[in-house]
Structure formats: structure tokens, C-alpha cells
Design an enzyme around this catalytic site. Structure first.
Site, PDB file in Angstrom:
ATOM      1  CG  PHE A 147      45.647  35.023  40.717  1.00 59.03           C
ATOM      2  CD1 PHE A 147      44.863  35.458  39.724  1.00 59.03           C
ATOM      3  CD2 PHE A 147      45.357  33.972  41.689  1.00 59.03           C
ATOM      4  CE1 PHE A 147      43.669  34.934  39.745  1.00 59.03           C
ATOM      5  CE2 PHE A 147      44.250  33.297  41.622  1.00 59.03           C
ATOM      6  CZ  PHE A 147      43.363  34.070  40.548  1.00 59.03           C
ATOM      7  CG  ASP A 181      34.949  38.079  33.832  1.00 60.16           C
ATOM      8  OD1 ASP A 181      36.016  38.086  33.721  1.00 60.16           O
ATOM      9  OD2 ASP A 181      34.131  39.228  33.527  1.00 60.16           O
ATOM     10  CE1 TYR A 214      43.410  45.883  40.272  1.00 58.91           C
ATOM     11  CE2 TYR A 214      42.233  43.644  39.254  1.00 58.91           C
ATOM     12  CZ  TYR A 214      42.837  45.095  39.068  1.00 58.91           C
ATOM     13  OH  TYR A 214      42.691  45.775  37.815  1.00 58.91           O
ATOM     14  CG  ASP A 215      44.430  37.672  45.334  1.00 60.67           C
ATOM     15  OD1 ASP A 215      43.239  38.034  45.109  1.00 60.67           O
ATOM     16  OD2 ASP A 215      44.867  36.540  45.042  1.00 60.67           O
TER      17      ASP A 215
END
Length: 196
Positions: free
Chosen positions: A151, A69, A153-154
Site C-alpha cells: 500500500f 508514523d 508508495y510500495d
């Protein structure tokens, strides 16, 4: 080759993990073991969510597995979105909506106060033995998206070690070398290798 289940059906995560691990292990997805359940992630910490998913797979499918997570912690937002990162803008796991919400909440916040970090917790369950591996990377949140890779918040997260680039502007191997998930998984792989 040793097989291990990664408790995800997120293709982005699977691809990233397979690139990090290389040929050391054959990583199976939930779909490959016939698990199409919506595994609950209701813990109050990322470590708790990772453990919850690993225990679910062990209990219902019998496989040793690992799960992860990740949370994005933004200092100016008191650590938000944190454990709610994937569903910050609602239950739909909509990355673009999540980014829009972060950018809106940071409207007017100066660059020096936009510090943040990504933290990943990986929970490995072998038999009844639980092991937690953590990785984190410091950086800051930009005012707009940059880059089309990655992908989540990159496209708005620029790591301190990233030469001014966002994760979304980096090649996968460059991102994996410094990323939160890369660091946590490296610790996992090192641990698994020590058992051989």
C-alpha cells in the site's frame, strides 16, 4: 495474551502489524476500543506525529498504546514528501494521487539520483513513559509502478535489499523482514518482551 492498542484504523497497517507481531500480543485497533475520532497529526516530524497519536489515545481512552508514523524521504526532492507522505497530493490520503505527484516531480531525474528511504517511528506510551523506536530502509524510486501488493508508495519503492523488486512485488513476510515498519516494530516487540 497481552493486549495493546495500536492507534490506527488503517486495515493495511493493522494486518501488517499483526503479521509482524504474530501471536505475541493481541493488537486492538482504535475501532475496537470505540475510538472513531480523527486524531490530529500536525507535528513537524514523524516522531512527533507518532507521539501525538499515542498521547491522544491515552488521554481520551485511558489505554496504553503505540502508534506509528511513516515518511518517504526522496533525496532529489530535498526529503519530500517526508512528514506529509500520506497527504502529499492533498488531504484525502489518496495513495495513487500521491504516487502520481512523486513521479511527476521526478520526471527526467536519472536513476542514480532517485535515492530514497522509508522511515517509521513507533511511539509507545506506557503510563506516562514514552519510548520511541525507529526503523528505516534505503532504496530508490522507480519511474513507474510495479506490483499490486502492499500500500502507499510500495509500488514505486525498490529497497536496496529487495533483489530489484518493489515492496508491492514482495510477499508480505519478505517485505516485513526488511521494511522500515518491520524493523521499528521488531524493536518495539523486543522492548515489550524484555518487560515480561
Amino acid at each position: 495474551m497481552r493486549e495493546i492498542v495500536f492507534a490506527t484504523n488503517n486495515e493495511h497497517k493493522l494486518q501488517e502489524l499483526r503479521e509482524i507481531v504474530g501471536h505475541k500480543f493481541n493488537i486492538l485497533s482504535l475501532a475496537q476500543i470505540g475510538c472513531h475520532d480523527d486524531i490530529p497529526e500536525t507535528a513537524s516530524t514523524i516522531e512527533g506525529n507518532a507521539e501525538m497519536k499515542a498521547r491522544y489515545v491515552k488521554q481520551h481512552y485511558g489505554y496504553d498504546c503505540f502508534s506509528d508514523d511513516t515518511g518517504l524521504e526522496i533525496d532529489a526532492l530535498g526529503g519530500e514528501p517526508g512528514v506529509y507522505s500520506a497527504r502529499y497530493a492533498g488531504p484525502g490520503h489518496d495513495s495513487e494521487a500521491n504516487i502520481d505527484k512523486v513521479l511527476a516531480k521526478l520526471q527526467g531525474v536519472p536513476p542514480e539520483r532517485r535515492t530514497a528511504r522509508f522511515r517509521t517511528a513507533v511511539a509507545l506510551l506506557q503510563g506516562q513513559q514514552l519510548h520511541i523506536f525507529e526503523g528505516k530502509v534505503e532504496g530508490h524510486i522507480l519511474t513507474e509502478r510495479h506490483g499490486t501488493g502492499g500500500f502507499g508508495y510500495d509500488s514505486i519503492f525498490a529497497p536496496v535489499e529487495g533483489r530489484g523488486l518493489t515492496f508491492a512485488q514482495m510477499q508480505p513476510q519478505e517485505k516485513n523482514a526488511i521494511s522500515h515498519r518491520g524493523r521499528a516494530v521488531a524493536r518495539l516487540v523486543q522492548f515489550l518482551a524484555s518487560q515480561e
